[in-house]
Every structure is written in structure tokens, then in C-alpha cells.
Design a protein around this motif. Structure first.
Motif, PDB file in Angstrom:
ATOM      1  N   UNK A 150       1.244  -1.364   0.121  1.00 37.56           N
ATOM      2  CA  UNK A 150       0.034   0.172   0.144  1.00 37.56           C
ATOM      3  C   UNK A 150       1.578   1.280  -0.033  1.00 37.56           C
ATOM      4  N   UNK A 151       1.617   1.572  -1.586  1.00 42.00           N
ATOM      5  CA  UNK A 151       2.058   2.946  -0.607  1.00 42.00           C
ATOM      6  C   UNK A 151       1.112   4.472  -0.946  1.00 42.00           C
ATOM      7  N   UNK A 152       0.319   4.127  -0.580  1.00 42.37           N
ATOM      8  CA  UNK A 152      -0.309   5.573  -0.779  1.00 42.37           C
ATOM      9  C   UNK A 152      -1.134   5.639   0.787  1.00 42.37           C
ATOM     10  N   UNK A 153      -0.619   6.316   1.851  1.00 42.40           N
ATOM     11  CA  UNK A 153      -1.638   6.686   2.920  1.00 42.40           C
ATOM     12  C   UNK A 153      -1.939   7.482   3.469  1.00 42.40           C
ATOM     13  N   UNK A 154      -3.538   7.758   3.409  1.00 41.60           N
ATOM     14  CA  UNK A 154      -4.190   9.030   2.699  1.00 41.60           C
ATOM     15  C   UNK A 154      -4.557   9.127   4.345  1.00 41.60           C
ATOM     16  N   UNK A 155      -5.677   8.309   4.812  1.00 43.90           N
ATOM     17  CA  UNK A 155      -6.177   8.284   6.385  1.00 43.90           C
ATOM     18  C   UNK A 155      -5.205   8.082   7.524  1.00 43.90           C
ATOM     19  N   UNK A 156      -5.713   7.949   8.849  1.00 45.57           N
ATOM     20  CA  UNK A 156      -4.975   7.479   9.438  1.00 45.57           C
ATOM     21  C   UNK A 156      -5.662   6.015  10.205  1.00 45.57           C
ATOM     22  N   UNK A 157      -4.996   4.840   9.951  1.00 46.19           N
ATOM     23  CA  UNK A 157      -6.044   3.888  10.857  1.00 46.19           C
ATOM     24  C   UNK A 157      -7.469   3.924  11.047  1.00 46.19           C
ATOM     25  N   UNK A 158      -7.873   4.603  12.865  1.00 46.62           N
ATOM     26  CA  UNK A 158      -9.363   4.116  12.722  1.00 46.62           C
ATOM     27  C   UNK A 158     -10.285   4.904  11.964  1.00 46.62           C
ATOM     28  N   UNK A 159      -9.775   5.747  11.152  1.00 49.00           N
ATOM     29  CA  UNK A 159     -10.282   6.079   9.662  1.00 49.00           C
ATOM     30  C   UNK A 159     -10.817   5.474   8.848  1.00 49.00           C
TER      31      UNK A 159
ATOM     32  N   UNK B 279     -14.067   1.945   5.515  1.00 49.50           N
ATOM     33  CA  UNK B 279     -14.278   0.409   4.681  1.00 49.50           C
ATOM     34  C   UNK B 279     -15.203   0.060   5.610  1.00 49.50           C
ATOM     35  N   UNK B 280     -16.205  -0.076   7.107  1.00 47.65           N
ATOM     36  CA  UNK B 280     -16.861  -1.117   7.379  1.00 47.65           C
ATOM     37  C   UNK B 280     -17.840   0.206   7.014  1.00 47.65           C
ATOM     38  N   UNK B 281     -17.814   1.365   7.120  1.00 46.10           N
ATOM     39  CA  UNK B 281     -18.975   1.756   5.695  1.00 46.10           C
ATOM     40  C   UNK B 281     -19.547   1.782   4.440  1.00 46.10           C
ATOM     41  N   UNK B 282     -18.138   1.134   4.421  1.00 50.54           N
ATOM     42  CA  UNK B 282     -18.292   0.885   2.681  1.00 50.54           C
ATOM     43  C   UNK B 282     -19.293  -0.722   2.816  1.00 50.54           C
ATOM     44  N   UNK B 283     -19.074  -1.326   3.170  1.00 56.98           N
ATOM     45  CA  UNK B 283     -19.278  -2.557   3.421  1.00 56.98           C
ATOM     46  C   UNK B 283     -20.762  -2.489   3.601  1.00 56.98           C
ATOM     47  N   UNK B 284     -21.485  -2.001   4.547  1.00 57.12           N
ATOM     48  CA  UNK B 284     -22.265  -1.588   5.296  1.00 57.12           C
ATOM     49  C   UNK B 284     -23.675  -1.145   4.109  1.00 57.12           C
ATOM     50  N   UNK B 285     -22.921   0.150   3.443  1.00 56.40           N
ATOM     51  CA  UNK B 285     -23.491   0.336   2.395  1.00 56.40           C
ATOM     52  C   UNK B 285     -23.950  -0.584   1.210  1.00 56.40           C
ATOM     53  N   UNK B 286     -22.672  -1.296   0.664  1.00 60.74           N
ATOM     54  CA  UNK B 286     -23.013  -1.695  -0.664  1.00 60.74           C
ATOM     55  C   UNK B 286     -24.133  -2.921  -0.071  1.00 60.74           C
TER      56      UNK B 286
END
Length: 169
Positions: free
Chosen positions: A43-52, A57-64
Motif C-alpha cells: 500500500x504505497x499511499x496512506x491518506x487516512x489514519x488507521x481508525x478513519x 471500509x466498514x461503512x462502505x461494506x454496510x452501504x454496499x
């Protein structure tokens, strides 16, 4: 060993689906949205802190999952949002692909969600995700020292997971 729906699962891992492709990231959540496991391989690019990142990711799964349940043309009952469905129950998604990655998803009957983000050219990873779940059951869930709902810290699981992911990447 029996696995979802009574089919036999071999103790040996399934054959690699796409040689030469990279697995980037893996997440494992429990049914409450707690991130039990997170691993980065590429994962070359880290844009968020781990908690965010975990919340996103969990919100994306819930929405999908909600979207697929609501759009299911075969069901009169649109289901309760957030309630885990058994494999084969209702409408669900297994993966989606963008031009830069492929996200593969599996939810176990116990509510464990496994997400593997790979190269977009990677093939179907459903059997690979089932095998990763079998590693979780063998090395984590059966471990008497593991406290369910807490982050996974098991060297045997980590070692076997890394070996397997390298074989599919």
C-alpha cells in the motif's frame, strides 16, 4: 471439515487464481464493526489514519450490503439493515473492481467480514477468502487464549496468512 452450506473444504489451500498479482490490504471485522485484523502488504499511499480507514471500509461494506439487499428483484421483504445473512440468503455482493484495485468480500455465518484488496486483474477470490476464514477458525477462534472481539494477535495465523497471500499474489 464442513463449510457454509455443507460443502467440504479441503485442508489444503485452493490453487492461486492469478500469478504475479499483488494483494495490497486485508481487513477483518466482527459483526459489530470492530476491526479485528488489518494487514498491509503493498500500500504505497496512506491518506487516512488507521481508525478513519477502518470506519470508512466498514461503512462502505454496510452501504454496499444495504444497496444490494434493497435492489434485489427477487425479494418482497427487503430485509433488516445490518443483520447478517447466511451464504446463499438474499442478494449479496462478492467483489467490485476499479481501475486501480479489486475489493473482494466474504461474510461468515458468525458475522466475520473478510475484505481483501488486490490488483484489479486478480480473478475470483471467493475460494481464497473461504480458505483465509478457515485459517481464522483454526488458529484464532479455536485458540483458548483468544478473547473474541479483540484484535487478533496470533503468530501462527499471521505466518500462515502471509504464506497463503504470497501464493495468490
Amino acid at each position: 471439515m464442513q463449510f457454509f452450506g455443507g460443502s467440504d473444504v479441503s485442508p489444503s489451500p485452493p490453487a492461486p487464481t492469478a500469478a504475479g498479482h499483488n494483494a495490497n490490504v486485508m481487513y477483518m471485522f466482527n459483526r459489530n464493526g470492530v476491526c479485528l485484523f488489518y494487514r498491509e502488504w503493498n500500500r504505497p499511499l496512506r491518506t487516512l489514519n488507521p481508525q478513519q480507514d477502518h470506519k470508512l471500509m466498514f461503512g462502505l461494506l454496510f452501504s454496499l450490503k444495504s444497496l444490494t439487499a434493497k435492489m434485489d428483484p427477487t425479494s418482497v421483504d427487503r430485509g433488516n439493515l445490518g443483520v447478517p445473512q447466511l451464504p446463499g440468503q438474499g442478494c449479496s455482493f462478492h467483489s467490485f473492481r476499479t481501475n486501480t484495485y479489486k475489493l473482494s468480500f466474504m461474510e461468515s455465518p458468525s458475522g466475520i467480514k473478510i475484505i481483501l484488496v488486490t490488483d484489479p486483474r486478480t480473478g475470483d477470490l471467493r475460494e481464497a477468502l473461504k480458505y483465509i476464514y478457515s485459517l481464522y477458525v483454526e488458529y484464532v477462534a479455536k485458540n483458548p487464549l483468544y478473547d473474541p472481539g479483540t484484535p487478533i494477535r496470533c503468530d501462527f495465523f499471521n505466518t500462515n496468512l502471509d504464506q497463503y497471500v504470497r501464493s495468490i499474489s
